[in-house]
Design an enzyme around this catalytic site. Sequence first.
Site, PDB file in Angstrom:
ATOM      1  CG  ASP A  21      -2.100   0.923   1.050  1.00 17.51           C
ATOM      2  OD1 ASP A  21      -2.352   1.366  -0.086  1.00 17.51           O
ATOM      3  OD2 ASP A  21      -2.763   1.217   2.053  1.00 17.51           O
ATOM      4  CG  ASN A  74      -7.571  -2.821  -5.356  1.00 18.82           C
ATOM      5  OD1 ASN A  74      -6.611  -3.560  -5.118  1.00 18.82           O
ATOM      6  ND2 ASN A  74      -7.903  -1.834  -4.520  1.00 18.82           N
TER       7      ASN A  74
HETATM    8  C1  FPP Z   1      -1.929  -0.085  -3.313  1.00 15.96           C
HETATM    9  O1  FPP Z   1      -1.490   1.255  -3.322  1.00 15.96           O
HETATM   10  C2  FPP Z   1      -1.531  -0.757  -4.513  1.00 15.96           C
HETATM   11  C3  FPP Z   1      -2.367  -1.369  -5.402  1.00 15.96           C
HETATM   12  C4  FPP Z   1      -3.820  -1.454  -5.248  1.00 15.96           C
HETATM   13  C5  FPP Z   1      -1.820  -1.990  -6.599  1.00 15.96           C
HETATM   14  C6  FPP Z   1      -0.617  -2.816  -6.309  1.00 15.96           C
HETATM   15  C7  FPP Z   1       0.120  -2.930  -7.559  1.00 15.96           C
HETATM   16  C8  FPP Z   1       1.445  -2.933  -7.652  1.00 15.96           C
HETATM   17  C9  FPP Z   1       2.398  -2.924  -6.528  1.00 15.96           C
HETATM   18  C10 FPP Z   1       2.046  -2.924  -8.979  1.00 15.96           C
HETATM   19  C11 FPP Z   1       1.763  -4.142  -9.730  1.00 15.96           C
HETATM   20  C12 FPP Z   1       2.332  -5.317  -9.090  1.00 15.96           C
HETATM   21  C13 FPP Z   1       3.027  -6.183  -9.735  1.00 15.96           C
HETATM   22  C14 FPP Z   1       3.492  -7.396  -9.035  1.00 15.96           C
HETATM   23  C15 FPP Z   1       3.355  -5.983 -11.135  1.00 15.96           C
HETATM   24  P1  FPP Z   1      -2.570   2.392  -3.460  1.00 15.96           P
HETATM   25  O2  FPP Z   1      -2.797   2.671  -4.905  1.00 15.96           O
HETATM   26  O3  FPP Z   1      -3.801   2.035  -2.697  1.00 15.96           O
HETATM   27  O4  FPP Z   1      -1.849   3.601  -2.775  1.00 15.96           O
HETATM   28  P2  FPP Z   1      -2.545   4.777  -1.960  1.00 15.96           P
HETATM   29  O5  FPP Z   1      -3.183   4.156  -0.751  1.00 15.96           O
HETATM   30  O6  FPP Z   1      -1.395   5.666  -1.601  1.00 15.96           O
HETATM   31  O7  FPP Z   1      -3.529   5.441  -2.874  1.00 15.96           O
END
Ligand code: FPP
Length: 224
Positions: free
Chosen positions: A2, A50
Amino acid sequence: MDGNGRWAKEHGKIRTAGHQAGAEVLKDIVKAADALGVKVLTVYVFSTENWKRPQMEVDFIMQLLGAYLKKEIPEFNANNVQVRFIGSRNGLPESVLEELDLVLQSTAKNTGIILNLAINYGGREEIVSATKKIVGAVQSGDLKVEDIDEKCFENFLYTGDLPAPDLLIRTGGDFRISNFLLWQLAYTEIWTTETYWPDFTPELLQTAVAEFGKRERRFGGLGN
Ligand code: FPP
């Protein structure tokens, strides 16, 4: 994993740049976890919730995921990483499923760390899905109601034969489970950090594991 979006904002970038940076970090963390003796590393890539994000962000993550899986196969094999998947295939783009199946198949015989990718994963969905499979097994006569116990139920979860996690690390400063491994986390130790996922380092992983080592785990008993 996150904090990608907030990391991007702090760096004056668009959210997707945070996901890109997050994907890069994962490689180092898998190697670091392996070096620490971790046997199974489960990462929450994309939840069943998501999909509510803007279509452009969802599309970007799916495209990033497909490209990442394709590109990393040689690296996974060089490091003896066995990739597994937990989540629902329903709703995932065909292109991602193809890359996923390829990486699962190509790394299936590796004997090192298990990298368990939670994609289109939700703990509640997993429990409902397990329940449906159990009902099906009972209806077909393969399972008797009196044989359903916790061990039996666990075998119908996506995690199947994997052990319950010892440690849950949440980056990005929130104190929530967010529908992750609801059943499996019953006695898991939780460690959180304010650090956004793209800034997470092998050193922080070491810190988390060292702090885990100091915890007294009683599993509802009285301990030693
Ligand atoms: C959470 O951060 C992240 C996600 C929902 C997506 C996770 C994806 C990746 C790490 C990249 C893809 C992964 C691979 C293995 C290719 P957030 O977007 O909720 O962050 P925030 O809380 O700061 O908005």
